[in-house]
Scaffold this motif. Structure first.
Motif, mmCIF file in Angstrom:
data_model
loop_
_atom_site.group_PDB
_atom_site.id
_atom_site.type_symbol
_atom_site.label_atom_id
_atom_site.label_comp_id
_atom_site.label_asym_id
_atom_site.label_seq_id
_atom_site.Cartn_x
_atom_site.Cartn_y
_atom_site.Cartn_z
ATOM 1 N N GLN A 173 0.829 -1.218 0.000
ATOM 2 C CA GLN A 173 0.000 0.000 0.000
ATOM 3 C C GLN A 173 0.864 1.270 0.000
ATOM 4 N N PHE A 174 2.062 1.148 0.577
ATOM 5 C CA PHE A 174 3.013 2.268 0.626
ATOM 6 C C PHE A 174 3.163 2.935 -0.745
ATOM 7 N N LEU A 175 3.212 2.111 -1.811
ATOM 8 C CA LEU A 175 3.468 2.677 -3.141
ATOM 9 C C LEU A 175 2.335 3.577 -3.595
ATOM 10 N N SER A 176 1.086 3.162 -3.352
ATOM 11 C CA SER A 176 0.005 4.058 -3.776
ATOM 12 C C SER A 176 -0.057 5.285 -2.886
ATOM 13 N N ASP A 177 0.244 5.124 -1.582
ATOM 14 C CA ASP A 177 0.291 6.300 -0.713
ATOM 15 C C ASP A 177 1.367 7.274 -1.200
ATOM 16 N N LEU A 178 2.525 6.729 -1.549
ATOM 17 C CA LEU A 178 3.631 7.585 -1.993
ATOM 18 C C LEU A 178 3.277 8.291 -3.303
ATOM 19 N N ALA A 179 2.666 7.521 -4.224
ATOM 20 C CA ALA A 179 2.303 8.107 -5.519
ATOM 21 C C ALA A 179 1.263 9.215 -5.341
ATOM 22 N N THR A 180 0.375 9.057 -4.352
ATOM 23 C CA THR A 180 -0.618 10.102 -4.083
ATOM 24 C C THR A 180 0.060 11.333 -3.490
ATOM 25 N N LEU A 181 0.965 11.090 -2.541
ATOM 26 C CA LEU A 181 1.661 12.207 -1.905
ATOM 27 C C LEU A 181 2.583 12.916 -2.883
ATOM 28 N N HIS A 182 3.088 12.146 -3.846
ATOM 29 C CA HIS A 182 4.033 12.710 -4.803
ATOM 30 C C HIS A 182 3.522 12.487 -6.214
ATOM 31 N N SER A 183 2.550 13.272 -6.633
ATOM 32 C CA SER A 183 1.934 13.008 -7.921
ATOM 33 C C SER A 183 2.778 13.545 -9.077
ATOM 34 N N GLU A 184 3.704 14.445 -8.788
ATOM 35 C CA GLU A 184 4.580 14.982 -9.840
ATOM 36 C C GLU A 184 5.850 14.136 -9.930
ATOM 37 N N THR A 219 8.929 -8.391 -6.316
ATOM 38 C CA THR A 219 8.143 -8.772 -7.495
ATOM 39 C C THR A 219 6.853 -7.978 -7.563
ATOM 40 N N SER A 220 6.129 -7.913 -6.435
ATOM 41 C CA SER A 220 4.848 -7.211 -6.495
ATOM 42 C C SER A 220 5.062 -5.711 -6.651
ATOM 43 N N MET A 221 6.099 -5.172 -6.012
ATOM 44 C CA MET A 221 6.321 -3.732 -6.150
ATOM 45 C C MET A 221 6.772 -3.374 -7.564
ATOM 46 N N ALA A 222 7.497 -4.281 -8.210
ATOM 47 C CA ALA A 222 7.941 -4.009 -9.595
ATOM 48 C C ALA A 222 6.731 -3.854 -10.509
ATOM 49 N N ALA A 223 5.643 -4.526 -10.173
ATOM 50 C CA ALA A 223 4.445 -4.466 -11.022
ATOM 51 C C ALA A 223 3.609 -3.217 -10.748
ATOM 52 N N THR A 224 3.766 -2.605 -9.568
ATOM 53 C CA THR A 224 2.849 -1.514 -9.208
ATOM 54 C C THR A 224 3.541 -0.182 -8.936
ATOM 55 N N ARG A 225 4.848 -0.126 -9.076
ATOM 56 C CA ARG A 225 5.568 1.112 -8.721
ATOM 57 C C ARG A 225 5.198 2.252 -9.672
ATOM 58 N N PRO A 226 5.226 3.501 -9.169
ATOM 59 C CA PRO A 226 5.108 4.621 -10.108
ATOM 60 C C PRO A 226 6.350 4.658 -11.001
ATOM 61 N N GLY A 227 6.208 5.160 -12.217
ATOM 62 C CA GLY A 227 7.305 5.098 -13.184
ATOM 63 C C GLY A 227 8.589 5.755 -12.706
ATOM 64 N N TRP A 228 8.479 6.754 -11.804
ATOM 65 C CA TRP A 228 9.686 7.472 -11.376
ATOM 66 C C TRP A 228 10.401 6.786 -10.222
ATOM 67 N N LEU A 229 9.820 5.711 -9.694
ATOM 68 C CA LEU A 229 10.437 5.053 -8.536
ATOM 69 C C LEU A 229 11.242 3.839 -8.989
ATOM 70 N N MET A 230 12.533 3.860 -8.713
ATOM 71 C CA MET A 230 13.374 2.712 -9.038
ATOM 72 C C MET A 230 13.386 1.756 -7.842
ATOM 73 N N LEU A 231 13.677 0.494 -8.126
ATOM 74 C CA LEU A 231 13.729 -0.509 -7.056
ATOM 75 C C LEU A 231 15.124 -1.095 -6.947
ATOM 76 N N GLY A 232 15.499 -1.443 -5.726
ATOM 77 C CA GLY A 232 16.808 -2.050 -5.522
ATOM 78 C C GLY A 232 16.751 -3.131 -4.458
ATOM 79 N N GLY A 233 17.780 -3.976 -4.455
ATOM 80 C CA GLY A 233 17.925 -4.989 -3.414
ATOM 81 C C GLY A 233 18.734 -4.420 -2.250
ATOM 82 N N GLN A 234 18.754 -5.164 -1.158
ATOM 83 C CA GLN A 234 19.490 -4.713 0.041
ATOM 84 C C GLN A 234 20.836 -5.420 0.196
#
Ligand code: PGA
Length: 245
Positions: free
Chosen positions: A23-34, A50-65
């Protein structure tokens, strides 16, 4: 020149996050719509990639730890850089002080992991930082510069990111002062052995939050932040990104 370097805000969720926290991703995308005026990266636990890769906003990159030193083979429980790249990751954190402490990772291990990341087409975020005891003994710069020279493989400045994370500032609510952070970042840049040190991105990490981010991120050699606790809260993470307007 600092102007050449685009800032990077990277969240490190550490061992936090369950399926419900997607849910964090949609909250973040709402807070940061630009589209943010900085590169933004989130490093959730591998189980959420895997699930975040499918739903991330286009400007958010993903990485491993973390990643393994090799790309495949008989290493039960490990995850390779190639596997992270295969999921759509662009970065991977290596050599975090918690891994150095919990898993005995040496600079040689960190270097091999960073090398594996580069081979897989990822950008390793290589962490360095001194303990409180080392700082109080006046050894901070020597320790950090030696971690840099021993932990970073031969590469171009654009192929890696360095994160300066004083161990005493991680998760403690204590941060390096903006002046101390700037001094260490400048020392790290000066110690970079490649020709293109002006292109090297050096992040600060350790209790960065919306209240101190602006002062730290406005230092000329601080090219972004590696954010633990505050990256778990969408409003705080969004507010840190927003300081880079
Ligand atoms: P913190 O963690 O922001 O919770 O101090 C930073 C890190 O360890 O990457």
């Amino acid at each position: 020149m600092a102007m050449m370097r685009r800032k990077l805000v990277a969240g490190n969720w550490k061992m936090n996050g369950l399926q419900k926290d997607r849910q964090f991703l949609s909250d973040l995308a709402t807070l940061h719509s630009e589209t943010p005026n900085a590169d933004v990266l989130l490093c959730p636990p591998a189980t959420l990639l895997t699930s975040m890769a499918a739903t991330r906003p286009g400007w958010l990159m993903l990485g491993g730890q973390d990643c393994a030193m090799t790309q495949s083979g008989a290493h039960t429980g490990d995850i390779s850089a190639e596997m992270l790249a295969d999921l759509g990751c662009s970065h991977v954190i290596v050599g975090h002080s918690e891994r150095r402490a919990d898993h005995g990772e040496t600079d040689a291990v960190v270097r091999a992991k960073a090398q594996a990341a580069i081979q897989a087409g990822l950008i390793p975020i290589i962490c360095v930082g001194e303990t409180l005891e080392q700082r109080e003994s006046g050894l901070a710069e020597a320790v950090v510069v030696s971690q840099l020279s021993a932990g970073v493989p031969e590469c171009e400045a654009g192929q890696v990111v360095i994160a300066y994370e004083p161990v005493w500032a991680i998760g403690t609510g204590r941060t390096a002062s903006p002046e101390d952070a700037q001094a260490m970042h400048a020392a790290l840049r000066a110690a970079w052995s490649g020709a293109d040190s002006a292109a090297l991105r050096i992040l600060y990490g350790g209790s960065m939050n919306p209240g101190n981010a602006d002062a730290l991120l406005s230092q000329s050699d601080v090219d972004g932040g590696l954010i633990g606790g505050a990256s778990l809260k969408p409003d705080q993470f969004a507010s840190i990104i927003r300081t880079l307007r």
